[in-house]
Design an enzyme around this catalytic site. Sequence first.
Site, PDB file in Angstrom:
ATOM      1  N   GLU A   1      39.042  37.331  45.316  1.00 29.00           N
ATOM      2  CA  GLU A   1      39.249  37.278  43.941  1.00 29.00           C
ATOM      3  C   GLU A   1      40.572  37.117  43.479  1.00 29.00           C
ATOM      4  OE1 GLU A   1      39.264  39.548  40.513  1.00 29.00           O
ATOM      5  OE2 GLU A   1      37.860  39.742  41.195  1.00 29.00           O
TER       6      GLU A   1
ATOM      7  N   CYS B   1      41.637  40.083  34.927  1.00 27.38           N
ATOM      8  CA  CYS B   1      41.288  39.115  35.508  1.00 27.38           C
ATOM      9  C   CYS B   1      40.381  38.089  35.006  1.00 27.38           C
ATOM     10  CB  CYS B   1      40.590  38.727  37.197  1.00 27.38           C
ATOM     11  SG  CYS B   1      39.205  40.555  37.542  1.00 27.38           S
TER      12      CYS B   1
END
Length: 524
Positions: free
Chosen positions: A265, A302
């Site tokens: 990620e 994020c």
Amino acid sequence: MPLTGDLLIAGVARKGDAGVVHAFDASTGERMDPPFGGATPADLDEACAAAHAAFQPYRALPYAERAAFLEAIAAQIEAIGDELIVRAMAETGLPRPRLEGERGRTCGQLRLFAGVLRDGGFLETRVDPALPDRQPLPRPDLRLRNVPLGPVAVFGASNFPLAFSVAGGDTASALAAGCPVIVKAHSAHPGTSELIGRAVQAAVAERGLPAGVFAMLHGGGRTIGQGLVADHRIKAVGFTGSRAGGLALVQTAQARKVPIPVYAEMASINPVILLPAALAERAEAIATGFVGALTLGAGQFCTNPGLILAIDGPDLDTFLQAAAAAVGGAPAQVMLTSGIRSAFEEGVARVASGRGVSLLASGETVGGKASPALFSVSGADFRAQHELAEEVFGAASLVVRCADLAELQAILTELEGQLTVAVHLADADQPAFAQLLPELELLAGRVLVNGFGTGVEVAHAMVHGGPFPSTSDGRATSVGSLAIARFLRPVSYQNLPDAVLPDELKAANPLGLTRRVDGVLKAE
């Protein structure tokens, strides 16, 4: 529990000899004790050898025993008590409520995967019985189940010292799949990592498991991390961090003699679309929610809303006035590390220097802390400067004033892959949303309405992933029960005698699994 700065390998704690990693108080910058010894190549080799040796006996455990192990980890983490929260607060600058919530999420993930193991659905068992009389050719007996890949390397994340680090979602899902785990602890919170690592190690001993099921290594730079990914005994990688770091691991994994999957990620600006009727109804309320999401945890999520897309007009002006006032009154906050703060300030300066970009508001300026920032730009200027669509990790967001819905939709088609995309709509906006939805599905792993992506629920239907570069493999999720699929692969068994078939596939179904038999799901 006194911290020692040790490596944790094969059930043993010992000091590493390859340099020293120091923790620093995020608020004061002061060095914290103890020093953490870095792992040598020999330490890495020992950890990989132990994980390799542990793999077959660990994956052969009954699923109920694996589930009990995950629950034991959760109990050991909870038993650390306030010492864990205090150390994590010092190393990260994150507030107590956030870390207490993250501890609950970490233990909740472990218990979620214990339930996944007891359910058995993750095995995806399928049975196609033999059809010896089928014409023109008979069909063989075919049976399928998922099996674990092998030892997994997990990299701790800077912004989630508990839920995405030593015993976070990557570790929990890999252990649930039947894969031993070697964790590369994040150098920003080594003390927090040791406390959690010792809890996992204690659970391994409590359950009588092979000691190589878990290891944790320290190390500055990329030597140990790259070495882990390159080791032939590692079969998959879980990573949360920068695009540069994730792509470096992907490159190493692909250069191996036998390439392996890297589930990284990496980067996302998480667009938020404000449709006209929603702005007309509740522009100020949306602005309040937006700034709360933007500044939460100093913007170090994020899923932080880094981009707003809306059609220009008076209602957007109302939103911007309210949002600017809220940002202007927001306090400066401590960021995870001085390096992250410096990168944030550089990103803010880059956006501010863009052609046609206006600074709408910034928060208070305090030395050593980061101030939120809000910018605006026209749709045409945004489309002409691709660097404006790059992630700024922290509490900064750019509002794009689109000329009309067609320009907004064109911008969506030009954006990189995202973790989330949020749309604020009213009833009158539903036709426009229906027009956008096919594009949104291609853009992001999660599409949400009338909210912001900063709340990631740990649930069976959650997807925390998305098209590149938000993740290196957009088919996977790192949150929710589907995360286990990253560390499994299917195996088909043809014409095996029933006596030698795995229990999951025997004719009598001794485990009582729900299986797909001749294409039909059956609970037996």
